[in-house]
Design a protein around this motif. Sequence first.
Motif, PDB file in Angstrom:
ATOM      1  N   MET A   1       0.855  -0.978   0.115  1.00 25.34           N
ATOM      2  CA  MET A   1      -0.024  -0.155   0.123  1.00 25.34           C
ATOM      3  C   MET A   1       0.842   1.147   0.197  1.00 25.34           C
ATOM      4  SD  MET A   1      -3.312  -0.848   2.455  1.00 25.34           S
ATOM      5  CE  MET A   1      -2.409  -1.769   3.644  1.00 25.34           C
ATOM      6  N   GLN A   2       0.570   2.337  -0.861  1.00 22.65           N
ATOM      7  CA  GLN A   2       1.258   3.599  -0.855  1.00 22.65           C
ATOM      8  C   GLN A   2       0.904   4.161   0.409  1.00 22.65           C
ATOM      9  OE1 GLN A   2       3.181   4.634  -3.205  1.00 22.65           O
ATOM     10  NE2 GLN A   2       3.186   2.604  -4.066  1.00 22.65           N
ATOM     11  N   THR A   3       1.993   4.701   0.941  1.00 19.63           N
ATOM     12  CA  THR A   3       2.020   5.895   2.040  1.00 19.63           C
ATOM     13  C   THR A   3       1.157   7.090   1.842  1.00 19.63           C
ATOM     14  OG1 THR A   3       3.888   4.895   2.960  1.00 19.63           O
ATOM     15  CG2 THR A   3       2.995   6.964   4.119  1.00 19.63           C
ATOM     16  N   LEU A   4       0.160   7.323   2.671  1.00 23.31           N
ATOM     17  CA  LEU A   4      -0.641   8.724   2.253  1.00 23.31           C
ATOM     18  C   LEU A   4       0.230   9.671   2.661  1.00 23.31           C
ATOM     19  CD1 LEU A   4      -4.138   7.688   4.068  1.00 23.31           C
ATOM     20  CD2 LEU A   4      -3.346   7.796   1.618  1.00 23.31           C
ATOM     21  N   ASN A   5       0.070  10.730   1.839  1.00 25.64           N
ATOM     22  CA  ASN A   5       0.752  12.326   2.470  1.00 25.64           C
ATOM     23  C   ASN A   5      -0.119  12.798   3.560  1.00 25.64           C
ATOM     24  OD1 ASN A   5      -1.383  14.085   1.288  1.00 25.64           O
ATOM     25  ND2 ASN A   5      -0.333  13.649  -0.733  1.00 25.64           N
ATOM     26  N   GLU A   6       0.401  13.875   4.185  1.00 22.30           N
ATOM     27  CA  GLU A   6      -0.281  14.323   5.319  1.00 22.30           C
ATOM     28  C   GLU A   6      -1.472  15.037   4.799  1.00 22.30           C
ATOM     29  OE1 GLU A   6       1.123  16.764   9.295  1.00 22.30           O
ATOM     30  OE2 GLU A   6       2.206  16.946   7.498  1.00 22.30           O
ATOM     31  N   GLY A   7      -1.638  15.505   3.825  1.00 26.21           N
ATOM     32  CA  GLY A   7      -3.007  16.236   3.329  1.00 26.21           C
ATOM     33  C   GLY A   7      -3.811  15.262   3.064  1.00 26.21           C
ATOM     34  N   ASP A  82     -11.136  -0.362  -1.431  1.00 26.12           N
ATOM     35  CA  ASP A  82     -10.596  -1.362  -2.524  1.00 26.12           C
ATOM     36  C   ASP A  82      -8.962  -1.633  -2.399  1.00 26.12           C
ATOM     37  OD1 ASP A  82     -12.943  -1.564  -4.038  1.00 26.12           O
ATOM     38  OD2 ASP A  82     -12.919   0.303  -4.983  1.00 26.12           O
ATOM     39  N   GLU A  83      -8.301  -0.541  -1.666  1.00 30.89           N
ATOM     40  CA  GLU A  83      -6.888  -0.881  -1.556  1.00 30.89           C
ATOM     41  C   GLU A  83      -6.662  -1.835  -0.450  1.00 30.89           C
ATOM     42  OE1 GLU A  83      -2.760   2.001  -0.942  1.00 30.89           O
ATOM     43  OE2 GLU A  83      -4.802   2.679  -0.290  1.00 30.89           O
ATOM     44  N   LEU A  84      -7.340  -1.851   0.572  1.00 30.38           N
ATOM     45  CA  LEU A  84      -7.170  -2.764   1.600  1.00 30.38           C
ATOM     46  C   LEU A  84      -7.737  -4.363   0.976  1.00 30.38           C
ATOM     47  CD1 LEU A  84      -7.332  -0.231   3.458  1.00 30.38           C
ATOM     48  CD2 LEU A  84      -8.659  -1.660   5.231  1.00 30.38           C
ATOM     49  N   ARG A  85      -8.874  -4.279   0.361  1.00 30.69           N
ATOM     50  CA  ARG A  85      -9.397  -5.512   0.002  1.00 30.69           C
ATOM     51  C   ARG A  85      -8.285  -6.321  -1.076  1.00 30.69           C
ATOM     52  NH1 ARG A  85     -12.338  -7.944  -4.628  1.00 30.69           N
ATOM     53  NH2 ARG A  85     -13.708  -9.550  -3.288  1.00 30.69           N
ATOM     54  N   ALA A  86      -7.515  -5.409  -1.891  1.00 34.80           N
ATOM     55  CA  ALA A  86      -6.405  -5.976  -2.961  1.00 34.80           C
ATOM     56  C   ALA A  86      -5.247  -6.361  -1.772  1.00 34.80           C
ATOM     57  CB  ALA A  86      -6.131  -4.749  -3.568  1.00 34.80           C
ATOM     58  N   THR A  90      -2.437 -10.961   0.162  1.00 37.44           N
ATOM     59  CA  THR A  90      -0.753 -10.616   0.379  1.00 37.44           C
ATOM     60  C   THR A  90      -0.784 -11.153   1.963  1.00 37.44           C
ATOM     61  OG1 THR A  90      -0.546  -9.419  -1.518  1.00 37.44           O
ATOM     62  CG2 THR A  90       1.002  -9.355   0.384  1.00 37.44           C
ATOM     63  N   ILE A  91      -1.432 -10.354   2.600  1.00 41.93           N
ATOM     64  CA  ILE A  91      -1.337 -10.505   4.298  1.00 41.93           C
ATOM     65  C   ILE A  91      -1.726 -11.878   4.370  1.00 41.93           C
ATOM     66  CG2 ILE A  91      -2.044  -9.662   6.348  1.00 41.93           C
ATOM     67  CD1 ILE A  91      -0.662  -7.431   4.628  1.00 41.93           C
ATOM     68  N   LEU A  92      -2.780 -12.179   4.091  1.00 42.34           N
ATOM     69  CA  LEU A  92      -2.939 -13.887   4.028  1.00 42.34           C
ATOM     70  C   LEU A  92      -1.801 -14.934   3.851  1.00 42.34           C
ATOM     71  CD1 LEU A  92      -4.862 -16.388   4.857  1.00 42.34           C
ATOM     72  CD2 LEU A  92      -5.718 -16.325   2.618  1.00 42.34           C
ATOM     73  N   ALA A  93      -1.237 -14.404   2.825  1.00 40.13           N
ATOM     74  CA  ALA A  93       0.153 -15.265   2.279  1.00 40.13           C
ATOM     75  C   ALA A  93       1.129 -15.149   3.255  1.00 40.13           C
ATOM     76  CB  ALA A  93       0.500 -14.695   0.947  1.00 40.13           C
ATOM     77  N   TYR A  94       1.217 -14.096   3.943  1.00 40.50           N
ATOM     78  CA  TYR A  94       2.189 -13.859   4.918  1.00 40.50           C
ATOM     79  C   TYR A  94       1.839 -14.882   6.224  1.00 40.50           C
ATOM     80  CZ  TYR A  94       3.830  -9.358   2.713  1.00 40.50           C
ATOM     81  OH  TYR A  94       4.487  -8.460   1.956  1.00 40.50           O
ATOM     82  N   TRP A  95       0.485 -14.888   6.485  1.00 41.46           N
ATOM     83  CA  TRP A  95       0.041 -15.786   7.594  1.00 41.46           C
ATOM     84  C   TRP A  95       0.393 -17.424   7.138  1.00 41.46           C
ATOM     85  CZ3 TRP A  95      -3.750 -15.030  11.734  1.00 41.46           C
ATOM     86  CH2 TRP A  95      -4.012 -13.644  12.204  1.00 41.46           C
ATOM     87  N   LEU A  96       0.330 -17.505   6.078  1.00 40.03           N
ATOM     88  CA  LEU A  96       0.360 -18.968   5.644  1.00 40.03           C
ATOM     89  C   LEU A  96       2.095 -19.471   5.513  1.00 40.03           C
ATOM     90  CD1 LEU A  96      -2.075 -19.114   2.706  1.00 40.03           C
ATOM     91  CD2 LEU A  96      -2.285 -19.981   5.040  1.00 40.03           C
ATOM     92  N   LEU A 139     -13.972  -7.250   3.864  1.00 41.38           N
ATOM     93  CA  LEU A 139     -13.524  -7.005   2.680  1.00 41.38           C
ATOM     94  C   LEU A 139     -13.952  -7.740   1.524  1.00 41.38           C
ATOM     95  CD1 LEU A 139      -9.902  -6.033   4.050  1.00 41.38           C
ATOM     96  CD2 LEU A 139     -11.627  -4.467   3.055  1.00 41.38           C
ATOM     97  N   GLY A 140     -14.722  -8.383   1.628  1.00 44.14           N
ATOM     98  CA  GLY A 140     -15.382  -9.374   0.582  1.00 44.14           C
ATOM     99  C   GLY A 140     -14.396 -10.593   0.250  1.00 44.14           C
ATOM    100  N   CYS A 141     -13.549 -11.015   1.223  1.00 44.65           N
ATOM    101  CA  CYS A 141     -12.641 -12.157   0.869  1.00 44.65           C
ATOM    102  C   CYS A 141     -12.947 -13.325   1.514  1.00 44.65           C
ATOM    103  CB  CYS A 141     -11.372 -11.671   1.253  1.00 44.65           C
ATOM    104  SG  CYS A 141     -10.541 -10.241   0.524  1.00 44.65           S
ATOM    105  N   GLY A 142     -14.131 -13.526   2.160  1.00 51.38           N
ATOM    106  CA  GLY A 142     -14.780 -14.707   2.732  1.00 51.38           C
ATOM    107  C   GLY A 142     -14.270 -16.058   2.210  1.00 51.38           C
ATOM    108  N   SER A 143     -14.382 -16.247   0.911  1.00 46.21           N
ATOM    109  CA  SER A 143     -13.737 -17.398   0.040  1.00 46.21           C
ATOM    110  C   SER A 143     -12.353 -17.696   0.384  1.00 46.21           C
ATOM    111  CB  SER A 143     -13.910 -17.043  -1.419  1.00 46.21           C
ATOM    112  OG  SER A 143     -12.929 -16.202  -1.876  1.00 46.21           O
TER     113      SER A 143
END
Length: 276
Positions: A1-7, A82-86, A90-96, A139-143
Motif C-alpha cells: 500500500m502506498q503511504t498517504l501524504n499528510e494532506g 478497495d486498496e485494503l481488499r487488494a 498478500t497478508i494472508l500469504a504472510y500468515w500462511l 473486505l469481501g474475501c470470505g472465500s
Amino acid sequence: MQTLNEGDFLARRREARLSYAIYLESKDSQDECYDMVAAGLQQPAHVLQYIPPENFMTATRQRAWDGVDQLALAYSAGHALDELRAAYPTILAYWLAFARYDMAFDAQAGEAEQGFPHFALPGDGYEQVNRMVCLGILLGCGSLLPRLAPVIDFNNHEKDGLLERLLACFVAGRDAAWPKCTRQLPYINTLKIFAADKDARPALMHAYLQQWYEASRREPYYDSHRRNTSFRGYWSWEAAAITCVLDIDDSGYRGAPFYPADLVAFCSRQGKGSGA
C-alpha cells in the motif's frame, strides 16, 4: 500500500486519535519489515540452507503480525477500502508462510519449544485472529477463510464461540454452537446476538457497541492511544462482521462509536457476507 501524504491523511482519516506522525512511523516500520523478510528469503539456496529454522520463523512471524496491523492502521488512516481488499490476499500469504516456517521450526526444536499455537487464542493472538477473520469477511474475501482456518486451529486446543460462528459462514465443519469465548469480554456478549431472533438483533448490537470499549479494558488495544506506535485505532471489527453475516439492520447504530459502518456497506456491495 502506498503511504498517504499528510494532506490526504488529514482529509481522509477515520480515527481522529491517530496522528500522522504515528501513522508514518508505524507504516514505515511495517514496510521495512516486508522488504527485509523478502530480501532474506530471496537469498541463494546455498545461503538459505545454513540459516537456522528459528530465524525464518521469527522473521515471518513479525511480518504476519505487521501485515494484520497494517490493515487496521490503513483503515484508521483513511486508505481506500478497495486498496485494503487488494492487500488482504498478500497478508494472508504472510500468515500462511509463517505457519509453514513455524511448523518447520517445531519439527527440529526441543520438546520444550514445541506445541505452541501460531496465534494463541487465550492470549494476545486472539485480537490478531479476530481482526484477520473479520476483515476477511468485511473486505469481501470470505472465500479465502478456508485457507486461514488451519492457521488458527494449529495447536489451539480451546475453541472460541465467536470465531467458530463467523468461520462457520464460510468454512465447513466449524462448531457454531460452541458456548464459550477464549477471551470473554467483550466477545462473549456477541453469542446472544447470534442466538436471538432477527428482530431482536439490532437492539442487542446497539447495546454491545455502547459497552464495547469499557468491556475491552483487559484487551491489548485498550487505551493504546496513550502508547504511541501501538495505536491503530479503536474498532469493533466483530460488530461489523456479525452485522454482515447475519444481515442485521444497522440503521439504529450506524453512527455508533467504534463501528466501521463503511466497511459494512462495502461488504454488502461485494455480496460476500452470508449467514443465518
